[in-house]
Design a protein around this motif. Structure first.
Motif, PDB file in Angstrom:
ATOM      1  N   ILE A 220       0.839  -1.216   0.000  1.00  0.00           N
ATOM      2  CA  ILE A 220       0.000   0.000   0.000  1.00  0.00           C
ATOM      3  C   ILE A 220       0.867   1.256   0.000  1.00  0.00           C
ATOM      4  N   VAL A 221       0.253   2.336  -0.451  1.00  0.00           N
ATOM      5  CA  VAL A 221       0.847   3.657  -0.262  1.00  0.00           C
ATOM      6  C   VAL A 221      -0.300   4.591   0.095  1.00  0.00           C
ATOM      7  N   CYS A 222      -0.114   5.362   1.182  1.00  0.00           N
ATOM      8  CA  CYS A 222      -1.212   6.149   1.740  1.00  0.00           C
ATOM      9  C   CYS A 222      -0.872   7.635   1.705  1.00  0.00           C
ATOM     10  N   THR A 223      -1.813   8.462   1.202  1.00  0.00           N
ATOM     11  CA  THR A 223      -1.536   9.901   1.098  1.00  0.00           C
ATOM     12  C   THR A 223      -1.761  10.636   2.408  1.00  0.00           C
ATOM     13  N   ASP A 224      -2.342   9.950   3.397  1.00  0.00           N
ATOM     14  CA  ASP A 224      -2.559  10.622   4.679  1.00  0.00           C
ATOM     15  C   ASP A 224      -1.255  10.851   5.420  1.00  0.00           C
ATOM     16  N   ASP A 225      -0.238  10.048   5.101  1.00  0.00           N
ATOM     17  CA  ASP A 225       1.070  10.229   5.750  1.00  0.00           C
ATOM     18  C   ASP A 225       1.707  11.516   5.250  1.00  0.00           C
ATOM     19  N   ASP A 226       2.591  12.099   6.081  1.00  0.00           N
ATOM     20  CA  ASP A 226       3.307  13.310   5.658  1.00  0.00           C
ATOM     21  C   ASP A 226       4.170  13.050   4.440  1.00  0.00           C
ATOM     22  N   GLU A 227       4.889  11.950   4.503  1.00  0.00           N
ATOM     23  CA  GLU A 227       5.749  11.558   3.382  1.00  0.00           C
ATOM     24  C   GLU A 227       5.281  10.193   2.925  1.00  0.00           C
ATOM     25  N   PRO A 228       4.275  10.167   2.022  1.00  0.00           N
ATOM     26  CA  PRO A 228       3.745   8.872   1.606  1.00  0.00           C
ATOM     27  C   PRO A 228       4.853   7.967   1.108  1.00  0.00           C
ATOM     28  N   SER A 229       4.845   6.712   1.575  1.00  0.00           N
ATOM     29  CA  SER A 229       5.828   5.791   1.032  1.00  0.00           C
ATOM     30  C   SER A 229       5.201   4.432   0.800  1.00  0.00           C
ATOM     31  N   PHE A 230       5.651   3.794  -0.245  1.00  0.00           N
ATOM     32  CA  PHE A 230       5.111   2.493  -0.624  1.00  0.00           C
ATOM     33  C   PHE A 230       5.699   1.442   0.298  1.00  0.00           C
ATOM     34  N   LYS A 231       4.845   0.629   0.884  1.00  0.00           N
ATOM     35  CA  LYS A 231       5.375  -0.435   1.733  1.00  0.00           C
ATOM     36  C   LYS A 231       4.507  -1.682   1.667  1.00  0.00           C
ATOM     37  N   LEU A 232       5.164  -2.811   1.977  1.00  0.00           N
ATOM     38  CA  LEU A 232       4.439  -4.076   2.047  1.00  0.00           C
ATOM     39  C   LEU A 232       3.845  -4.217   3.428  1.00  0.00           C
ATOM     40  N   LEU A 233       2.654  -4.811   3.495  1.00  0.00           N
ATOM     41  CA  LEU A 233       2.081  -5.122   4.792  1.00  0.00           C
ATOM     42  C   LEU A 233       2.767  -6.373   5.318  1.00  0.00           C
ATOM     43  N   SER A 234       3.047  -6.375   6.613  1.00  0.00           N
ATOM     44  CA  SER A 234       3.651  -7.562   7.214  1.00  0.00           C
ATOM     45  C   SER A 234       2.577  -8.634   7.351  1.00  0.00           C
ATOM     46  N   PRO A 235       2.982  -9.908   7.482  1.00  0.00           N
ATOM     47  CA  PRO A 235       1.976 -10.974   7.669  1.00  0.00           C
ATOM     48  C   PRO A 235       1.044 -10.674   8.847  1.00  0.00           C
ATOM     49  N   GLU A 236       1.583 -10.058   9.921  1.00  0.00           N
ATOM     50  CA  GLU A 236       0.728  -9.730  11.068  1.00  0.00           C
ATOM     51  C   GLU A 236      -0.349  -8.728  10.686  1.00  0.00           C
ATOM     52  N   GLN A 237       0.066  -7.708   9.913  1.00  0.00           N
ATOM     53  CA  GLN A 237      -0.910  -6.695   9.486  1.00  0.00           C
ATOM     54  C   GLN A 237      -1.972  -7.305   8.578  1.00  0.00           C
ATOM     55  N   ILE A 238      -1.515  -8.192   7.683  1.00  0.00           N
ATOM     56  CA  ILE A 238      -2.474  -8.848   6.786  1.00  0.00           C
ATOM     57  C   ILE A 238      -3.443  -9.688   7.610  1.00  0.00           C
ATOM     58  N   GLN A 239      -2.889 -10.365   8.623  1.00  0.00           N
ATOM     59  CA  GLN A 239      -3.738 -11.216   9.475  1.00  0.00           C
ATOM     60  C   GLN A 239      -4.826 -10.382  10.155  1.00  0.00           C
ATOM     61  N   ASP A 240      -4.462  -9.176  10.592  1.00  0.00           N
ATOM     62  CA  ASP A 240      -5.472  -8.280  11.209  1.00  0.00           C
ATOM     63  C   ASP A 240      -6.619  -8.013  10.245  1.00  0.00           C
ATOM     64  N   TYR A 241      -6.255  -7.684   8.983  1.00  0.00           N
ATOM     65  CA  TYR A 241      -7.311  -7.426   7.984  1.00  0.00           C
ATOM     66  C   TYR A 241      -8.148  -8.663   7.744  1.00  0.00           C
ATOM     67  N   LEU A 242      -7.488  -9.827   7.692  1.00  0.00           N
ATOM     68  CA  LEU A 242      -8.228 -11.073   7.438  1.00  0.00           C
ATOM     69  C   LEU A 242      -9.170 -11.376   8.583  1.00  0.00           C
ATOM     70  N   ASP A 243      -8.690 -11.111   9.811  1.00  0.00           N
ATOM     71  CA  ASP A 243      -9.551 -11.336  10.978  1.00  0.00           C
ATOM     72  C   ASP A 243     -10.789 -10.458  10.915  1.00  0.00           C
ATOM     73  N   GLU A 244     -10.592  -9.200  10.533  1.00  0.00           N
ATOM     74  CA  GLU A 244     -11.751  -8.307  10.424  1.00  0.00           C
ATOM     75  C   GLU A 244     -12.721  -8.765   9.372  1.00  0.00           C
ATOM     76  N   ALA A 245     -12.180  -9.367   8.312  1.00  0.00           N
ATOM     77  CA  ALA A 245     -13.059  -9.786   7.213  1.00  0.00           C
ATOM     78  C   ALA A 245     -13.892 -11.000   7.590  1.00  0.00           C
ATOM     79  N   ASN A 246     -13.431 -11.707   8.618  1.00  0.00           N
ATOM     80  CA  ASN A 246     -14.156 -12.947   8.992  1.00  0.00           C
ATOM     81  C   ASN A 246     -15.292 -12.708   9.955  1.00  0.00           C
TER      82      ASN A 246
END
Lengths: 246, 204
Positions: A220-246
């Motif tokens: 992801i890259v987010c414009t809300d940050d002061d200095e937007p930067s492209f980064k990969l989500l860590s497996p933990e972060q992805i897991q959080d999203y997956l948990d919310e989706a369930n």
């Protein structure tokens, strides 16, 4: 590039006006693992299916989503080795741009460069087209606006060198189904959080087997940050999203 | 005599309150012989960016043409105007490309960025830049010009006051230099546009 012994192009027109090598390259892409991207109001998300041939493969060592500039990244469907060549060339060109102009290469320029390289390989001696389609995600500085607003961008580049700007798209295996799914879910005012959720849901639609935080990649890259930067989500972060989706 | 002193030049750029001024003399000489009093040394790149080129006249013209070419190509490719900062960076890169056979020009760049904040830069003939926030000078009488600017310059001047200040600094600076003078031109750039004035000075 082509040797002097290969001063003729391998990509030649058929009678009907098609470049069959490019069509076949697109087939190679359509057989590749699914990738998709969504441009939201405040950022862009790209995601891909990282399912590998065997359980013995070390998924941590495989990286499909790659950052190119500070604010942009690529993902692909198709032939991995071809992709890595494009990543190397694009990174180098982005650095050259930075040295020349003293600022980061915009996503639009990055896309045009990658597209131009891919087109070259359809019209040069002794080479074949790249067997990948790229999804390019990033944010561009909005010059008109003194508040340094950033514009989210999502582009697709095909083996022919044709490029398209998208609000949301999918490539690779099952892409038609995935695009239909996205079309139904996409909204103009979608924010990045929702976009990530939608991306994961779309990916899960055509997923063979169970989708976990270790067999997909999300960038992801987010414009809300002061200095937007492209980064990969860590497996933990992805897991959080997956948990919310369930 | 140094090659940078063959044709003669004097130029200043100053920063004011949401405005900048850039001024240069108009002399073209062949060593001590004056050949023209209308030689252009200041070039407008876009609405909000100017460059001044001091040094060997042939390189002044060639570099100016090359900069126009690079600017036009940038605007066509990127569908946007170059900011002064970007313009300055690529000018510096252009000069360094010729590190071992340089262009004999020492440029100054002046402009307003997207939020109309003044931008100044000056560099040597191989592209080493500096980014002061008050003024930059270049040419054959930089010592004189520095002396005048340090004395007369104040921050936060409006367009009219800035015009007066930069004009007095330039006119006084060139009078003790045989190779510069013979006319002067000043551009004042604000967010509303460019005002150009020619100065009446000593024609000697």
């Amino acid at each position: 590039m082509g040797d002097s012994a290969y001063s003729f192009s391998l990509t030649t027109f058929s009678r009907t006006g098609k470049l069959l090598q490019i069509e076949y390259a697109l087939n190679a892409v359509a057989n590749g693992r699914t990738s998709l991207g969504i441009a939201a109001t405040n950022g862009v998300v790209i995601a891909t299916d990282k399912k590998l041939a065997s359980a013995l493969v070390d998924t941590k060592e495989v990286s499909k989503i790659e950052g190119i500039t500070q604010q942009s990244g690529f993902v692909y469907s198709g032939l991995g080795p071809d992709y890595r060549v494009l990543v190397r060339k694009s990174r180098k060109d982005a650095q050259k741009y930075g040295r020349l102009y003293g600022e980061e290469q915009p996503v639009t320029q990055l896309t045009k460069y990658a597209a131009s390289v891919m087109q070259e390989y359809t019209q040069s001696g002794g080479v074949r087209p790249f067997g990948v389609s790229l999804l390019i995600a990033g944010v561009d500085v909005d010059e008109e606006n003194a508040d340094k607003k950033y514009t989210p961008r999502l582009y697709q580049v095909d083996p022919s060198g044709a490029y398209f700007g998208w609000k949301a798209t999918a490539i690779g295996r099952n892409y038609v189904h995935a695009k239909n799914f996205l079309e139904k879910r996409y909204q103009e005012d979608m924010e990045l959080e929702d976009a990530v959720h939608t991306a994961l849901l779309t990916l899960r639609e055509g997923f063979e087997g169970e989708m976990t935080c270790n067999n997909i990649e999300v960038g992801i890259v987010c414009t809300d940050d002061d200095e937007p930067s492209f980064k990969l989500l860590s497996p933990e972060q992805i897991q959080d999203y997956l948990d919310e989706a369930n | 005599m140094s090659i940078l002193e063959y044709n003669g030049a004097a130029m200043i750029a100053m920063a004011g309150d949401e405005c900048i001024a850039i001024a240069a003399d108009r002399r073209l000489g062949v060593q001590y012989q004056t050949v023209s009093c209308e030689f252009q040394k200041l070039f407008q790149i876009n609405d909000k960016t100017f460059v001044g080129l001091a040094g060997l006249a042939t390189d002044v013209q060639t570099v100016a043409q090359t900069l126009k070419f690079r600017n036009d190509l940038y605007e066509l490719r990127e569908d946007r105007k170059m900011t002064p900062k970007v313009f300055s960076s690529q000018l510096s890169a252009l000069l360094y490309e010729k590190r071992f056979g340089p262009f004999f020009v020492e440029p100054i760049v002046a402009g307003l960025d997207a939020s109309n904040k003044p931008y100044l830069s000056g560099m040597d003939l191989i592209g080493a830049p500096c980014f002061p926030d008050d003024y930059v000078v270049s040419g054959t009488c930089t010592a004189n010009l520095h002396g005048m600017c340090e004395t007369l310059y104040r921050p936060g001047l409006g367009p009219d006051e800035l015009f007066e200040t930069i004009s007095q600094a330039l006119l006084a600076g060139v009078d003790r230099d045989a190779l510069s003078g013979w006319g002067a031109i000043v551009h004042v750039i604000t967010k509303d546009g460019v005002t150009t004035r020619e100065l009446k000075g000593r024609m000697d």
